[in-house]
Design a protein around this motif. Sequence first.
Motif, PDB file in Angstrom:
ATOM      1  N   GLN A 237       0.825  -1.173  -0.112  1.00  0.00           N
ATOM      2  CA  GLN A 237       0.095   0.037   0.145  1.00  0.00           C
ATOM      3  C   GLN A 237       0.812   1.220  -0.057  1.00  0.00           C
ATOM      4  OE1 GLN A 237      -2.267  -1.630   3.456  1.00  0.00           O
ATOM      5  NE2 GLN A 237      -3.968  -0.748   2.545  1.00  0.00           N
ATOM      6  N   PHE A 238       1.999   1.091   0.419  1.00  0.00           N
ATOM      7  CA  PHE A 238       2.798   2.346   0.648  1.00  0.00           C
ATOM      8  C   PHE A 238       4.254   2.012   0.379  1.00  0.00           C
ATOM      9  CE2 PHE A 238       5.672   5.483   2.234  1.00  0.00           C
ATOM     10  CZ  PHE A 238       5.081   6.741   2.024  1.00  0.00           C
ATOM     11  N   THR A 271      -4.943   2.573  -4.859  1.00  0.00           N
ATOM     12  CA  THR A 271      -4.784   1.677  -3.896  1.00  0.00           C
ATOM     13  C   THR A 271      -3.417   1.502  -2.960  1.00  0.00           C
ATOM     14  OG1 THR A 271      -4.415  -0.287  -4.794  1.00  0.00           O
ATOM     15  CG2 THR A 271      -6.623   0.270  -4.386  1.00  0.00           C
ATOM     16  N   TYR A 272      -2.847   2.616  -3.369  1.00  0.00           N
ATOM     17  CA  TYR A 272      -1.296   2.612  -2.923  1.00  0.00           C
ATOM     18  C   TYR A 272      -0.756   3.934  -3.122  1.00  0.00           C
ATOM     19  CZ  TYR A 272      -1.259   2.318  -7.948  1.00  0.00           C
ATOM     20  OH  TYR A 272      -1.448   2.641  -9.299  1.00  0.00           O
ATOM     21  N   GLY A 273       0.372   4.403  -2.391  1.00  0.00           N
ATOM     22  CA  GLY A 273       1.129   5.703  -2.541  1.00  0.00           C
ATOM     23  C   GLY A 273       2.662   5.289  -2.731  1.00  0.00           C
ATOM     24  N   VAL A 275       6.315   7.195  -2.939  1.00  0.00           N
ATOM     25  CA  VAL A 275       7.144   8.386  -2.838  1.00  0.00           C
ATOM     26  C   VAL A 275       8.616   8.199  -3.074  1.00  0.00           C
ATOM     27  CG1 VAL A 275       7.716  10.413  -1.272  1.00  0.00           C
ATOM     28  CG2 VAL A 275       5.489   9.210  -1.184  1.00  0.00           C
TER      29      VAL A 275
ATOM     30  N   PHE B  95      -0.703   8.817   4.615  1.00  0.00           N
ATOM     31  CA  PHE B  95      -1.261   8.046   3.438  1.00  0.00           C
ATOM     32  C   PHE B  95      -2.416   6.913   3.995  1.00  0.00           C
ATOM     33  CE2 PHE B  95       2.062   9.578   0.840  1.00  0.00           C
ATOM     34  CZ  PHE B  95       1.572   9.659  -0.547  1.00  0.00           C
ATOM     35  N   ARG B 125       6.592  18.970  -0.782  1.00  0.00           N
ATOM     36  CA  ARG B 125       5.777  17.927  -1.210  1.00  0.00           C
ATOM     37  C   ARG B 125       4.276  18.486  -0.616  1.00  0.00           C
ATOM     38  NH1 ARG B 125       9.768  14.137   0.884  1.00  0.00           N
ATOM     39  NH2 ARG B 125      10.878  13.362  -0.905  1.00  0.00           N
ATOM     40  N   LEU B 314      -0.040  16.744  -1.123  1.00  0.00           N
ATOM     41  CA  LEU B 314       0.515  15.349  -1.661  1.00  0.00           C
ATOM     42  C   LEU B 314      -0.514  14.380  -1.818  1.00  0.00           C
ATOM     43  CD1 LEU B 314       3.193  13.690  -1.796  1.00  0.00           C
ATOM     44  CD2 LEU B 314       2.868  13.028   0.834  1.00  0.00           C
ATOM     45  N   ALA B 318      -1.480  12.230  -5.157  1.00  0.00           N
ATOM     46  CA  ALA B 318      -1.522  10.596  -4.897  1.00  0.00           C
ATOM     47  C   ALA B 318      -2.678  10.146  -5.417  1.00  0.00           C
ATOM     48  CB  ALA B 318      -0.953  10.406  -3.441  1.00  0.00           C
ATOM     49  N   LEU B 320      -5.557   9.419  -4.145  1.00  0.00           N
ATOM     50  CA  LEU B 320      -6.316   8.634  -3.104  1.00  0.00           C
ATOM     51  C   LEU B 320      -7.579   8.790  -3.265  1.00  0.00           C
ATOM     52  CD1 LEU B 320      -3.986   9.028   0.121  1.00  0.00           C
ATOM     53  CD2 LEU B 320      -3.729   7.328  -2.094  1.00  0.00           C
ATOM     54  N   LEU B 326      -6.938   4.371   2.633  1.00  0.00           N
ATOM     55  CA  LEU B 326      -6.083   3.337   2.249  1.00  0.00           C
ATOM     56  C   LEU B 326      -6.007   2.157   3.586  1.00  0.00           C
ATOM     57  CD1 LEU B 326      -2.624   4.346   0.750  1.00  0.00           C
ATOM     58  CD2 LEU B 326      -4.643   3.407  -0.627  1.00  0.00           C
ATOM     59  N   LEU B 329      -8.746  -0.410   3.311  1.00  0.00           N
ATOM     60  CA  LEU B 329      -8.912  -1.495   2.014  1.00  0.00           C
ATOM     61  C   LEU B 329      -8.502  -2.936   2.536  1.00  0.00           C
ATOM     62  CD1 LEU B 329      -7.064   0.668  -0.691  1.00  0.00           C
ATOM     63  CD2 LEU B 329      -9.511   0.626   0.079  1.00  0.00           C
ATOM     64  N   ASP B 333      -9.390  -5.536  -2.239  1.00  0.00           N
ATOM     65  CA  ASP B 333      -8.839  -4.167  -2.795  1.00  0.00           C
ATOM     66  C   ASP B 333      -7.414  -4.229  -3.177  1.00  0.00           C
ATOM     67  OD1 ASP B 333     -11.516  -2.711  -2.512  1.00  0.00           O
ATOM     68  OD2 ASP B 333     -10.808  -3.046  -0.281  1.00  0.00           O
ATOM     69  N   LEU B 334      -6.821  -5.191  -2.500  1.00  0.00           N
ATOM     70  CA  LEU B 334      -5.410  -5.167  -2.468  1.00  0.00           C
ATOM     71  C   LEU B 334      -4.630  -6.090  -3.379  1.00  0.00           C
ATOM     72  CD1 LEU B 334      -4.613  -3.875   1.204  1.00  0.00           C
ATOM     73  CD2 LEU B 334      -4.804  -2.515  -0.992  1.00  0.00           C
TER      74      LEU B 334
END
Lengths: 607, 349
Positions: A237-238, A271-273, A275, B95, B125, B314, B318, B320, B326, B329, B333-334
């Motif tokens: 997810q990140f 569904t993710y970030g 950086v 996030f 950012r 930011l 992203a 979102l 997030l 989820l 979803d993942l």
Amino acid sequence: MATPQVQEKQQPETGKAVVNDFSMTVATKNGSGSQTSNLTLLRALFKMGIPVSGKNLFPSNIQGLPTWYTIRLSKKGYLARRAEHEIVVAMNEDTFVEDLASVAPGGAFYYGDHLKFEINRTDISVYSFPAKKFAKDSSAPATLRDYVANMAYVGVLAHMLEIDMAKIREALEYHFDGKEKPIAINMGVIEAAYEWAKANLSKSDPYRVEPMDETKGFIMADGNTAGALGSIFGGLQFMAWYPITPASSVAEGVSHNISKFRDKEGQDGKTYGIVQAEDELAAIGMAVGAGWSGLRAMTSTSGPGISLMTEFVGLAAYAEIPVVIWDVQRVGPSTGLPTRTSQGDIISTYFLGHGDTKHIMLLPGSASECFEFGWKSFDIAERMQTPVFVMSDLDLGMNTWMTKPFEYPNTPMDRGKILWEEDLEKLSDWQRYKDVDGDGIPYRTAPGNKHPRSAWFARGTGHNDNAKYSERSEDWEKNMMRLKHKFETAVNYMPKPEVISSGNKVGIISYGSTDAAILEARDYLAEGGLQTDYLRLRAVPFTSEVKDFIEKHDRVYVVEMNRDGQMNMILRLEYPEHTTKLISLAKHDGMPLTANWVKEAVELQEK
Amino acid sequence: MTETAQMPNVQLNLVGLSKNDYRGAPTTLCAGCGHNSISNQIIAAAYELNVVPEEMIKLSGIGCSSKSPAYFLNRSFGFNSLHGRMPSVATGAMFGDHRLRALAVSGDGDTTNIGMGQFKHIMRRNVPMVYIVENNGVYGLTKGQFSATAEKGLRLKYQGLNPFTPVDVVEEAMASGATFVARSFAGDANQVKALIKAALSHNGLAILDIISPCVTFNNEDDSRHSYGWGREHQEPLHDFTFVPREQEIQVGEFPEGTTKTVTMHDGATIVLKKLDRGHDPTSRSAAMKLIDDARNEAVLLTGLIYVEPNQPSLTDVAELSTNRPLNRLTEADLRPDKSMIETANAMMF
């Protein structure tokens, strides 16, 4: 040069062809586009059904310094590096003399005829070819000519080694993603060179290839891309990362591919970030922040980055925050050899951080295992609420390996002991660091939980069960003993080692990318009369199989790629009663291990 | 359950909470420390803005100031992280559930010495959060060493003379593209509170440089981080009123022609009543000049120096989800569908 030079001397076993069992090295300059040519050869041979491995020996440089690419063909399926090569293609004037000298006796030396050097060897076959001509004559735009020029040796070798041209085309189609124009330009150069070789060169060396059926059920993959895809299947997810050789392609593998797998039509948001951080300290800091906030978070780096991440890893371990860290190891200490492989971060990573710390390390031994540990590492990190390291290396991570296809995760995601509003509603009492289940693993909550009893204060300072600041000695000791117990619990979640055992007296323990060399060396040792058993570690802390293996053998050789025998040190710490049985065989020249070295090192001890 | 005082004389805000619900543990900082009065204004601002404590996270690094998140908002998730590294933790943490508000407290050492790199990058950012620098020019917990914001020529008992040029938090913020830059003085409780409220409704990184005197190590009247100097030299840029979105501005509430209204991303408004300087905080060049002039004139200019309410943050960049954070989820979803494993293998050769 109008007529090609062909010198014919001292062929070994005259007339007898050597088929699918040799190594060839292409010597070029970094940044000259040779990688496309080399991968094309590698893939074409793989598609012909011949077991192959390709290793890129490259400098820490963008353009100009020498680089070598070695392809090993092995009908027996050996994928390790060999120190010798029978065929050398010289395209770089800077290394011409040493490249010529490096050809094994009886081998073949190909060189571009723009390189004007004296050929002082008579024990090998020598072929020159007009390397620049075909690109010049081709339809390639002037700016790309230097890059496609390297396709000349692909064409020449295709003819001389009898590589299937249709398979070469398949390799190009893959490389250029089906784009007809670059495929046509490159194929044009290859075909022209092939025809030229057919008309002008006469073969005097014994090396050639033949189709086999030994690559069915395998794919070609590098460990870094495999790990990236595994992470995507693990529900990453990140990710925060900072560029570093040889780990950048883990993060780039994620960022280039994740949308294909995770963005769905009509989906509301990502569904993710991801950086790209300003440095490794920030990369791990972001990942730890994301882990704290309930995300499957990871970062990828190599030794220097691990050093920088140390303080955060200690915080994450002590505050019990899940995070996955890939260490694609290169040669240290310090900047070391940034483009050479190593297993030198084992001890430092195991104990990374000040104070009493130990960390979970997963040890992938193949590209497909990189995929597996890509998803599994998140399950373990969230289950154990702690950093999990995946210890890959440059050879496994960046080179292209014949490997088993990736398998879909065979267990559902394990999000560990996390409580949301409805869970808290059922509990009259919840304390962040309380060991309710007796396994050392407490229950956690994540920001955004709206329950009025959900919040806790994460800190690296001393704390009690309630996550409140505490300087009390009893609180400190109790918490540290619980963390120790938690680490013992972790054993239950570790991938078990791979064991090949048939009751021999001598055992070998190894891990990671050395696997191919060990498997091959065991055959050679057996030919010499020494039968060995083999245990390939897949994780630290060790599961019970490791102790059993050591107990069952008189002598256990621990083979690894560092100076001090780091895994051997950990084994001795864990099993002090077996210290005298454990014999370290460690090599640290920056090169992937060879089977011959392993064989000779063991035989020297067994004398 | 944390008890909400139900006594009839206790005032509840719109979300049914009393001011007590916003408090933290008793402070362990020195009596009279400027940081304590800032903590009190954070409590007051959150209470008055009707923030649900579980919908806010608090973060800090290491130092006296970074201890203070333990002393407010007990019901909010908190993270007391590493020295100088709070910005990276906050960046990742945002996030998890980007609908949460975030408030971070740092100090001058934590931000401009060890943390300068991360401080600059979190502004680049535009991470949506409030970043308060409780600025006193010295290290307290390690007993009074100079920080990078200590003025040149400052003499302290054990450290002697500081021979180096100070770092100006506000200048650094402007240079790095911060989208909300303000300065205040811990002794001016009302202004601190109004700025915290405004910062909390900013969609982006809000820097609040609050001069917060250290009563133990740096409170001589000639020090620029002392109560004496601050009171003597503070020059507010405007009379400052923050109007939350829920509350409309009444016509005639402010005299026309002497005010400037800035509408924030979330619909709240900041009404700035012009004082002598008549500063327009939406003008970057005016802000830069103002900071420069203030330094030359040796005054402590306070108020909203610069704001750009409409830069994407930011979490906007992203992309979102607006509804589902997030961290809510699930596997469905993942994890890609089983058929996608073929796609992965086909990508290889």
